[in-house]
Design an enzyme around this catalytic site. Sequence first.
Site, short mmCIF file in Angstrom:
data_model
loop_
_atom_site.label_atom_id
_atom_site.label_comp_id
_atom_site.label_asym_id
_atom_site.label_seq_id
_atom_site.Cartn_x
_atom_site.Cartn_y
_atom_site.Cartn_z
N ARG A 143 -9.71 1.49 9.12
CA ARG A 143 -9.40 0.08 9.37
C ARG A 143 -10.49 -0.60 10.17
O ARG A 143 -10.43 -1.82 10.40
CB ARG A 143 -8.09 -0.02 10.15
CG ARG A 143 -6.84 -0.19 9.31
CD ARG A 143 -5.65 -0.32 10.25
NE ARG A 143 -4.55 -1.04 9.67
CZ ARG A 143 -3.46 -0.46 9.18
NH1 ARG A 143 -3.34 0.84 9.17
NH2 ARG A 143 -2.49 -1.20 8.70
N LYS A 165 0.83 -1.22 0.00
CA LYS A 165 0.00 0.00 0.00
C LYS A 165 0.86 1.27 0.00
O LYS A 165 0.63 2.17 -0.78
CB LYS A 165 -0.92 0.03 1.24
CG LYS A 165 -1.91 -1.10 1.33
CD LYS A 165 -2.88 -0.89 2.47
CE LYS A 165 -2.21 -0.93 3.84
NZ LYS A 165 -1.77 -2.28 4.25
N ARG A 200 11.56 -2.16 11.47
CA ARG A 200 10.31 -1.83 12.15
C ARG A 200 10.05 -2.80 13.29
O ARG A 200 10.14 -4.01 13.12
CB ARG A 200 9.15 -1.89 11.16
CG ARG A 200 8.89 -0.56 10.49
CD ARG A 200 7.77 -0.63 9.51
NE ARG A 200 6.53 -1.21 10.05
CZ ARG A 200 5.35 -1.10 9.45
NH1 ARG A 200 5.26 -0.44 8.33
NH2 ARG A 200 4.28 -1.65 9.98
N ARG A 247 11.35 -6.62 4.88
CA ARG A 247 11.25 -5.21 5.25
C ARG A 247 11.79 -4.98 6.66
O ARG A 247 12.41 -3.96 6.95
CB ARG A 247 9.79 -4.74 5.17
CG ARG A 247 9.62 -3.28 5.51
CD ARG A 247 8.22 -2.79 5.21
NE ARG A 247 7.27 -3.17 6.23
CZ ARG A 247 5.96 -2.95 6.14
NH1 ARG A 247 5.45 -2.37 5.07
NH2 ARG A 247 5.16 -3.30 7.11
N ARG A 264 -0.97 -9.14 13.14
CA ARG A 264 -1.49 -8.06 12.29
C ARG A 264 -2.37 -8.62 11.18
O ARG A 264 -3.38 -8.03 10.81
CB ARG A 264 -0.34 -7.24 11.72
CG ARG A 264 0.15 -6.18 12.71
CD ARG A 264 1.54 -5.69 12.39
NE ARG A 264 1.71 -5.21 11.05
CZ ARG A 264 2.86 -5.24 10.38
NH1 ARG A 264 3.94 -5.75 10.94
NH2 ARG A 264 2.93 -4.77 9.18
#
Length: 191
Positions: free
Chosen positions: A88, A13, A133, A127, A144
């Site tokens: 969300r 996204k 992160r 990532r 998640r």
Amino acid sequence: MRLIIMGPPGAGKGTQAKFIAEHFKIPAISTGDIFRANVSEGTPLGLEAKRYMDAGEYVPDEVTNLMVRNRIDEPDAVSGFLLDGYPRTLAQVEELDGMINFTGHRLDAVVCLTVDQDEIVGRLLQRAQVEGRADDTEDVIRRRQEVYLEQTEPLIEVYKQRGIVVEIDGMGEVSDVTSRIFEALDQTPES
Ligand code: ADP
């Protein structure tokens, strides 16, 4: 142009949001990025959000709604915006409707990226290595994904009923996905 980009964690996204925003000359507003900026600046909002983010849970609606409301009231978002990571939850959908209706506008399209679940875990773990992160560990990624399926995926149906969903295959080269999005959006009215 008022757009939303949706899809499971790791669907790409954020990557696509940048291209879409440039193309339509609107700001890409990412709630995840705003939360992360607040976390690194150590603001009260950041401290509050961090507890949820690190566990893979959603930040409470009141907190997120207020943050988005303030952001889309800024001058650069008056003529349009692309939301990445919001809404969300169903409560957020209603809140956003209120914000947009209040200004006499409407939502033009909801871009939904579809991807392969296995591919996604791999992408997110990669990532994690690149960006470091805190919420990209395997356990948190799984959580998640669960939260997404429970709370966010049902929103696609809500927008489908309004006839504004544009479904895009999110697999393959980044530039191919971008082309698919532009092609689909150029067919929507007002683009
Ligand atoms: P992802 O890559 O999983 O799509 P984001 O970068 O968009 O993640 O968001 C990271 C985290 O920020 C989420 O897991 C959640 O804790 C919080 N967050 C972002 N947007 C929202 C939202 N609209 N409502 C509640 N929490 C949010």
